[in-house]
Design a protein around this motif. Sequence first.
Motif, PDB file in Angstrom:
ATOM      1  N   ALA A  18       0.174   7.360   3.278  1.00 43.21           N
ATOM      2  CA  ALA A  18       1.110   6.298   2.893  1.00 43.21           C
ATOM      3  C   ALA A  18       2.543   6.809   2.935  1.00 43.21           C
ATOM      4  N   ASN A  19       2.753   8.014   2.443  1.00 44.18           N
ATOM      5  CA  ASN A  19       4.084   8.610   2.441  1.00 44.18           C
ATOM      6  C   ASN A  19       4.574   8.861   3.867  1.00 44.18           C
ATOM      7  N   GLN A  57      -4.827   9.844   1.151  1.00 40.35           N
ATOM      8  CA  GLN A  57      -4.281   8.494   1.031  1.00 40.35           C
ATOM      9  C   GLN A  57      -2.789   8.542   0.672  1.00 40.35           C
ATOM     10  N   GLY A  58      -2.412   9.395  -0.258  1.00 42.04           N
ATOM     11  CA  GLY A  58      -1.011   9.517  -0.653  1.00 42.04           C
ATOM     12  C   GLY A  58      -0.137  10.044   0.461  1.00 42.04           C
ATOM     13  N   TRP A  59      -0.623  11.103   1.131  1.00 42.82           N
ATOM     14  CA  TRP A  59       0.167  11.688   2.219  1.00 42.82           C
ATOM     15  C   TRP A  59       0.267  10.747   3.408  1.00 42.82           C
ATOM     16  N   GLY A  74       0.931   9.387  -4.390  1.00 40.90           N
ATOM     17  CA  GLY A  74      -0.394   9.730  -4.875  1.00 40.90           C
ATOM     18  C   GLY A  74      -0.974  10.978  -4.240  1.00 40.90           C
ATOM     19  N   THR A 125       2.588   1.690  -3.402  1.00 38.71           N
ATOM     20  CA  THR A 125       1.662   2.058  -4.465  1.00 38.71           C
ATOM     21  C   THR A 125       1.147   3.484  -4.324  1.00 38.71           C
ATOM     22  N   HIS A 126       0.928   3.945  -3.093  1.00 34.88           N
ATOM     23  CA  HIS A 126       0.224   5.209  -2.892  1.00 34.88           C
ATOM     24  C   HIS A 126       1.062   6.375  -2.365  1.00 34.88           C
ATOM     25  N   LYS A 127       2.321   6.158  -1.984  1.00 37.03           N
ATOM     26  CA  LYS A 127       3.101   7.212  -1.324  1.00 37.03           C
ATOM     27  C   LYS A 127       3.321   8.452  -2.173  1.00 37.03           C
ATOM     28  N   ARG A 143       7.798  11.496  -2.882  1.00 32.50           N
ATOM     29  CA  ARG A 143       6.653  12.084  -3.577  1.00 32.50           C
ATOM     30  C   ARG A 143       6.909  12.103  -5.086  1.00 32.50           C
ATOM     31  N   HIS A 167       0.830  -1.206   0.000  1.00 28.54           N
ATOM     32  CA  HIS A 167       0.000   0.000   0.000  1.00 28.54           C
ATOM     33  C   HIS A 167       0.866   1.259   0.000  1.00 28.54           C
ATOM     34  N   GLN A 168       1.890   1.287   0.840  1.00 26.64           N
ATOM     35  CA  GLN A 168       2.784   2.444   0.880  1.00 26.64           C
ATOM     36  C   GLN A 168       3.480   2.621  -0.464  1.00 26.64           C
TER      37      GLN A 168
END
Length: 130
Positions: free
Chosen positions: A39-40, A35-37, A31, A27-29, A87, A24-25
């Motif tokens: 995961a990041n 969700q992106g922030w 994004g 794939t989405h970090k 990012r 998940h991290q």
Amino acid sequence: MFAEVLFLLYVGHLLADYPLQTDHQATHKAGPGRQGWTANGTHAAVHVAVCALLLTVGSLVLGWRLPVLPTLAVLVWIGTTHAVIDRRRLVAAWMRWARQPGFAAHGGAAHVDQTAHILALTLAALFLAA
């Protein structure tokens, strides 16, 4: 002490970037949105935790007396630079600026990403060893 600190930070980086990073991290970090922030941020926090643990173990085993504030500054630096690099915007901008579209199209961004992380870790180790 520089070499030992850099080695431990690099091992921490590898652990956090590969076996401890969730799908998940990964794939989405980079994004958009929450969700992106999230995961990041959680991925960067793992980097900070692992590097803090390894610096603590290094201090105990090797008898280092790492100063608290510079060590905390290094951990903040590691988390912040890792989050910014992951990012992917700076990596993409660098590759455009360096005129590397062919390299980017064939997986080069991952190499530039890892080089940026190693540079950040090297600066952290220099700061802590100074």
